[in-house]
Scaffold this active site. Sequence first.
Site, PDB file in Angstrom:
ATOM      1  N   HIS A  12      22.233  -2.462 -24.634  1.00  0.00           N
ATOM      2  CA  HIS A  12      22.819  -3.170 -25.774  1.00  0.00           C
ATOM      3  C   HIS A  12      23.671  -2.221 -26.617  1.00  0.00           C
ATOM      4  O   HIS A  12      23.263  -1.093 -26.901  1.00  0.00           O
ATOM      5  CB  HIS A  12      21.727  -3.727 -26.684  1.00  0.00           C
ATOM      6  CG  HIS A  12      20.977  -4.894 -26.142  1.00  0.00           C
ATOM      7  ND1 HIS A  12      20.099  -4.794 -25.084  1.00  0.00           N
ATOM      8  CD2 HIS A  12      20.963  -6.202 -26.529  1.00  0.00           C
ATOM      9  CE1 HIS A  12      19.573  -5.996 -24.852  1.00  0.00           C
ATOM     10  NE2 HIS A  12      20.074  -6.862 -25.714  1.00  0.00           N
ATOM     11  N   ASN A  33      18.564   5.080 -22.698  1.00  0.00           N
ATOM     12  CA  ASN A  33      18.500   3.716 -23.238  1.00  0.00           C
ATOM     13  C   ASN A  33      17.103   3.343 -23.694  1.00  0.00           C
ATOM     14  O   ASN A  33      16.927   2.726 -24.751  1.00  0.00           O
ATOM     15  CB  ASN A  33      18.988   2.713 -22.185  1.00  0.00           C
ATOM     16  CG  ASN A  33      18.909   1.271 -22.663  1.00  0.00           C
ATOM     17  OD1 ASN A  33      19.352   0.942 -23.759  1.00  0.00           O
ATOM     18  ND2 ASN A  33      18.328   0.416 -21.842  1.00  0.00           N
TER      19      ASN A  33
END
Length: 252
Positions: free
Chosen positions: A87, A119
């Site tokens: 994201h 991440n």
Amino acid sequence: SPNSESILQFGDPGTARDFLERESYVISYNRRDRVASWTGEHLTADSLKTGDGVDRDHSKFKEDPDVPSLFRSTLADYSGSGFDRGHMAPAGDAVATQPAMDQTFYLSNMSPQVGIGFNRHYWAYLEGFCRSLTKKFSDVYVFTGPLFLPTKGSDGKYTVTYNVLQGNVAVPTHFYKVILVPQGDNKYAYGAFILPNQAIDTKTPLTNFKVKLTDVEKASGLTFFDKLDVSTLGDLCAATTCAVSSSGGGDA
């Protein structure tokens, strides 16, 4: 001008981008690289209050219908790639409503990120740091995006090298976050960070990745806060402690 009207009489090739407004963020999507050039968010203590029944388990990764199909990133692009769908505007920032959270799962909001150590860890902790700033500052503005930075070879020449998933989605070499907070009396402070798209030891100080705003601008081609006199901006890391924590409520 008449000349441009003549040249473009059959169409303007465009800017290769889509500007899209979502419930919790705005995004400039790069059609060529099939990742966002930038996402922008405005975080407050209120905006981070979880709405009734909001659950990220109800959200699903999906193609963005607002991006023309020729330029979309797809589930197949990421499948088996070894990279996470990372994201840019975090799901953890979009907790007010289920639709707001669902919108963060559009693939236009994803960039290929190393999973373990980045991440799912250091980058997630940086997202948590951004949210934690709402405890100290009334408003937190966060801009996030990918970079493709050159490396210097043994021959002294610079090259930019990156993977492209299925020949479609560019894998950034680095990512940036630019953060702006108010300091009262129409004064503001900022922090800018550039992180490599690789596993980062959790003990690494966040300040190791601190850069000048112009460093991000030069690398990205973007201009931040042009409605402010940036020469007067204070240092976020002088106004608060710039540090990540594995207990900081990170979000993959």
